[in-house]
Motif scaffolding. Structure first.
Motif, PDB file in Angstrom:
ATOM      1  N   ASP A  61      79.415  48.289  46.705  1.00 52.07           N
ATOM      2  CA  ASP A  61      79.542  48.421  48.055  1.00 52.07           C
ATOM      3  C   ASP A  61      80.235  49.622  48.409  1.00 52.07           C
ATOM      4  O   ASP A  61      81.497  49.600  48.641  1.00 52.07           O
ATOM      5  CB  ASP A  61      80.270  47.255  48.606  1.00 52.07           C
ATOM      6  CG  ASP A  61      80.588  47.240  50.116  1.00 52.07           C
ATOM      7  OD1 ASP A  61      79.950  48.160  50.715  1.00 52.07           O
ATOM      8  OD2 ASP A  61      81.403  46.698  50.589  1.00 52.07           O
ATOM      9  N   PRO A  62      79.496  50.783  48.114  1.00 50.68           N
ATOM     10  CA  PRO A  62      80.194  52.112  48.686  1.00 50.68           C
ATOM     11  C   PRO A  62      80.989  52.310  49.875  1.00 50.68           C
ATOM     12  O   PRO A  62      81.700  52.815  50.294  1.00 50.68           O
ATOM     13  CB  PRO A  62      79.352  53.188  48.148  1.00 50.68           C
ATOM     14  CG  PRO A  62      77.932  52.395  48.121  1.00 50.68           C
ATOM     15  CD  PRO A  62      78.252  51.115  47.866  1.00 50.68           C
ATOM     16  N   GLU A  63      80.040  51.731  50.847  1.00 49.42           N
ATOM     17  CA  GLU A  63      80.572  51.683  52.286  1.00 49.42           C
ATOM     18  C   GLU A  63      81.619  51.063  52.729  1.00 49.42           C
ATOM     19  O   GLU A  63      82.744  51.521  53.256  1.00 49.42           O
ATOM     20  CB  GLU A  63      79.191  51.145  53.228  1.00 49.42           C
ATOM     21  CG  GLU A  63      78.113  52.191  53.268  1.00 49.42           C
ATOM     22  CD  GLU A  63      77.291  51.745  52.135  1.00 49.42           C
ATOM     23  OE1 GLU A  63      77.413  50.792  51.160  1.00 49.42           O
ATOM     24  OE2 GLU A  63      76.137  52.527  52.003  1.00 49.42           O
ATOM     25  N   GLY A  64      81.821  49.753  51.866  1.00 50.64           N
ATOM     26  CA  GLY A  64      83.100  49.257  52.003  1.00 50.64           C
ATOM     27  C   GLY A  64      84.293  49.885  51.483  1.00 50.64           C
ATOM     28  O   GLY A  64      85.503  49.759  51.769  1.00 50.64           O
ATOM     29  N   PHE A  65      83.954  50.375  50.226  1.00 55.12           N
ATOM     30  CA  PHE A  65      84.968  51.125  49.379  1.00 55.12           C
ATOM     31  C   PHE A  65      85.524  52.259  50.447  1.00 55.12           C
ATOM     32  O   PHE A  65      86.663  52.469  50.674  1.00 55.12           O
ATOM     33  CB  PHE A  65      84.594  51.730  48.273  1.00 55.12           C
ATOM     34  CG  PHE A  65      85.608  52.581  47.573  1.00 55.12           C
ATOM     35  CD1 PHE A  65      86.522  52.026  46.597  1.00 55.12           C
ATOM     36  CD2 PHE A  65      85.733  54.066  47.696  1.00 55.12           C
ATOM     37  CE1 PHE A  65      87.902  52.829  46.179  1.00 55.12           C
ATOM     38  CE2 PHE A  65      86.929  54.713  47.184  1.00 55.12           C
ATOM     39  CZ  PHE A  65      87.810  54.006  46.293  1.00 55.12           C
ATOM     40  N   ASP A  66      84.436  52.996  51.119  1.00 56.76           N
ATOM     41  CA  ASP A  66      84.931  54.285  51.875  1.00 56.76           C
ATOM     42  C   ASP A  66      85.733  53.809  53.024  1.00 56.76           C
ATOM     43  O   ASP A  66      86.774  54.343  53.448  1.00 56.76           O
ATOM     44  CB  ASP A  66      83.685  54.908  52.329  1.00 56.76           C
ATOM     45  CG  ASP A  66      82.982  55.917  51.197  1.00 56.76           C
ATOM     46  OD1 ASP A  66      83.657  55.778  50.231  1.00 56.76           O
ATOM     47  OD2 ASP A  66      81.760  56.034  51.518  1.00 56.76           O
ATOM     48  N   ILE A 100      88.680  50.604  40.083  1.00 53.38           N
ATOM     49  CA  ILE A 100      88.215  49.705  38.890  1.00 53.38           C
ATOM     50  C   ILE A 100      86.928  50.342  38.354  1.00 53.38           C
ATOM     51  O   ILE A 100      86.273  49.547  37.317  1.00 53.38           O
ATOM     52  CB  ILE A 100      88.185  48.192  39.400  1.00 53.38           C
ATOM     53  CG1 ILE A 100      86.991  48.048  40.042  1.00 53.38           C
ATOM     54  CG2 ILE A 100      89.371  47.631  39.560  1.00 53.38           C
ATOM     55  CD1 ILE A 100      86.679  46.449  40.677  1.00 53.38           C
ATOM     56  N   HIS A 101      86.374  51.327  38.761  1.00 52.66           N
ATOM     57  CA  HIS A 101      85.179  51.818  38.340  1.00 52.66           C
ATOM     58  C   HIS A 101      85.079  53.198  38.602  1.00 52.66           C
ATOM     59  O   HIS A 101      85.772  53.748  39.455  1.00 52.66           O
ATOM     60  CB  HIS A 101      83.650  51.135  39.009  1.00 52.66           C
ATOM     61  CG  HIS A 101      82.572  51.267  38.387  1.00 52.66           C
ATOM     62  ND1 HIS A 101      81.860  52.483  38.694  1.00 52.66           N
ATOM     63  CD2 HIS A 101      81.944  50.580  37.437  1.00 52.66           C
ATOM     64  CE1 HIS A 101      80.745  52.507  37.851  1.00 52.66           C
ATOM     65  NE2 HIS A 101      80.812  51.363  37.100  1.00 52.66           N
ATOM     66  N   PRO A 102      84.331  53.826  37.549  1.00 55.29           N
ATOM     67  CA  PRO A 102      84.357  55.450  37.695  1.00 55.29           C
ATOM     68  C   PRO A 102      83.664  55.962  39.144  1.00 55.29           C
ATOM     69  O   PRO A 102      83.856  57.090  39.620  1.00 55.29           O
ATOM     70  CB  PRO A 102      83.782  55.989  36.346  1.00 55.29           C
ATOM     71  CG  PRO A 102      84.009  54.821  35.481  1.00 55.29           C
ATOM     72  CD  PRO A 102      83.998  53.618  36.103  1.00 55.29           C
ATOM     73  N   SER A 103      82.738  55.110  39.565  1.00 59.90           N
ATOM     74  CA  SER A 103      81.954  55.489  40.768  1.00 59.90           C
ATOM     75  C   SER A 103      82.924  55.570  41.855  1.00 59.90           C
ATOM     76  O   SER A 103      82.530  56.227  43.086  1.00 59.90           O
ATOM     77  CB  SER A 103      80.752  54.446  40.960  1.00 59.90           C
ATOM     78  OG  SER A 103      81.331  53.208  41.287  1.00 59.90           O
ATOM     79  N   GLN A 104      83.904  55.043  41.999  1.00 62.74           N
ATOM     80  CA  GLN A 104      85.023  54.951  42.960  1.00 62.74           C
ATOM     81  C   GLN A 104      85.867  56.354  42.972  1.00 62.74           C
ATOM     82  O   GLN A 104      86.635  56.725  43.998  1.00 62.74           O
ATOM     83  CB  GLN A 104      85.904  53.893  43.090  1.00 62.74           C
ATOM     84  CG  GLN A 104      84.933  52.716  43.079  1.00 62.74           C
ATOM     85  CD  GLN A 104      85.980  51.336  42.939  1.00 62.74           C
ATOM     86  OE1 GLN A 104      86.966  51.296  42.276  1.00 62.74           O
ATOM     87  NE2 GLN A 104      85.494  50.222  43.638  1.00 62.74           N
ATOM     88  N   VAL A 105      85.978  57.070  42.093  1.00 67.67           N
ATOM     89  CA  VAL A 105      86.747  58.138  41.753  1.00 67.67           C
ATOM     90  C   VAL A 105      86.492  59.190  42.747  1.00 67.67           C
ATOM     91  O   VAL A 105      87.385  59.654  43.466  1.00 67.67           O
ATOM     92  CB  VAL A 105      86.653  58.637  40.509  1.00 67.67           C
ATOM     93  CG1 VAL A 105      87.487  60.062  40.333  1.00 67.67           C
ATOM     94  CG2 VAL A 105      87.115  57.834  39.134  1.00 67.67           C
ATOM     95  N   GLU A 106      85.236  59.857  42.912  1.00 64.22           N
ATOM     96  CA  GLU A 106      84.921  60.885  43.889  1.00 64.22           C
ATOM     97  C   GLU A 106      85.296  60.658  45.359  1.00 64.22           C
ATOM     98  O   GLU A 106      85.869  61.120  45.865  1.00 64.22           O
ATOM     99  CB  GLU A 106      83.568  61.404  43.755  1.00 64.22           C
ATOM    100  CG  GLU A 106      83.428  62.584  44.526  1.00 64.22           C
ATOM    101  CD  GLU A 106      81.876  63.127  44.342  1.00 64.22           C
ATOM    102  OE1 GLU A 106      81.531  64.106  45.180  1.00 64.22           O
ATOM    103  OE2 GLU A 106      81.282  62.614  43.614  1.00 64.22           O
ATOM    104  N   PRO A 107      84.852  59.229  45.979  1.00 60.44           N
ATOM    105  CA  PRO A 107      84.915  59.035  46.966  1.00 60.44           C
ATOM    106  C   PRO A 107      86.480  58.881  47.439  1.00 60.44           C
ATOM    107  O   PRO A 107      87.192  59.095  48.462  1.00 60.44           O
ATOM    108  CB  PRO A 107      84.361  57.477  47.319  1.00 60.44           C
ATOM    109  CG  PRO A 107      83.628  57.519  46.295  1.00 60.44           C
ATOM    110  CD  PRO A 107      83.774  58.552  45.133  1.00 60.44           C
TER     111      PRO A 107
END
Length: 290
Positions: free
Chosen positions: A200-205, A222-229
């Motif tokens: 849920d990238p929108e929720g993370f942002d 908790i996941h590498p995909s969250q690093v850049e955001p």
């Protein structure tokens, strides 16, 4: 305390028992890595995980990334051995979950010193229980070796019998604000909790933006995909930098002209605005040099 600015926008948990994950972490552009011996490591893998994270720290192969070892909590059968091994390895920090009092902070510092932790190894503490929240100010101010507070928001929800809701429930928001005030009063760093929905990238942002607006220094991930955001959310934008430079220039021009009031973009600016502008520029410079 050191006045060095060290970005901690993205603080990524990596499971200590997973050698492949520890290897991959060398390529992830996180500001900091938490090599975990607690929640992500099963009881039968605790010793393997401990050996893995010690070897990872000693390898010297993680570049600019700050390395923290999260040990098992006080009172568990693994805690003492974790603290001893982590202290001997000499990471940038040792993160201890569920710290609940100033007395525990002092005991942890004593244990690190007894185990020979080098001077550069800081103590980080997680605040994640009602008792810890009620003692946040004394925990944050207990010792100069404690430099970073990490929020354990999942545990806050669990221990208050609350629910995980979009935007975070009122108790969590109160806990975040309360602890942030305590940490800032002590002049320390504070890192926001994790966002559980990795798809849920929108929720993370939205949650990262909320954390930045509240004043947090960064976010645990908790996941590498969250690093850049996270890096984007907690970095000053080009507009922020341009505004800061313009504000300082306007303030200095007003001072040269002996004006009692300075304005920028139609708004009055004071010394406090200049302090904030200088902080933004110093942080941007630190990001360039990391």
């Amino acid at each position: 305390m050191s006045t060095e600015i060290r970005p901690r926008r993205s603080v990524l948990y990596m499971p200590g028992a997973n050698e492949r994950a520890l290897e991959k972490a060398k390529t992830i552009d996180a500001d900091a890595l938490i090599l975990d011996l607690e929640d992500s490591v099963s009881p039968d893998a605790k010793e393997t995980g401990r050996a893995n994270v010690v070897a990872a720290v000693r390898s010297g192969e993680y570049g600019h990334r700050e390395l923290a070892i999260r040990v098992n909590s006080i009172g568990t059968q693994w805690h003492d051995d974790d603290v001893k091994a982590a202290s001997e390895a000499g990471p940038d920090a040792i993160l201890v979950p569920k710290v609940e009092s100033a007395e525990q902070v002092l005991a942890l510092v004593a244990a690190m010193e007894a185990a020979g932790a080098p001077a550069h190894t800081q103590l980080w503490a997680m605040i994640e229980t009602p008792r810890a929240l009620l003692h946040a100010e004394e925990i944050a101010a207990a010792h100069e070796r404690l430099t970073v507070i990490v929020m354990g928001t999942n545990d806050v929800v669990n221990e208050t019998y609350g629910l995980h809701v979009p935007g975070r429930n009122a108790v969590v928001l109160t806990s975040l604000a309360w602890t942030l005030l305590a940490v800032r009063a002590a002049g320390k760093v504070i890192i926001d909790g994790v966002y559980n929905a990795v798809k849920d990238p929108e929720g993370f942002d939205a949650e990262a933006k909320q954390g930045r607006e509240m004043g947090f220094d960064g976010k645990t991930l908790i996941h590498p995909s969250q690093v850049e955001p996270a890096n984007v959310a907690f970095s000053p934008s080009e507009d922020d930098i341009e505004r800061a430079e313009g504000m300082i220039a306007a303030f200095e021009e007003a001072a040269r002209e002996n004006k009692g009031v300075a304005t920028f973009n139609g708004k009055m600016i004071e010394e406090l605005h200049i302090r904030d502008a200088n902080r933004i520029l110093a942080y941007a410079e630190a990001l360039k040099n990391r």
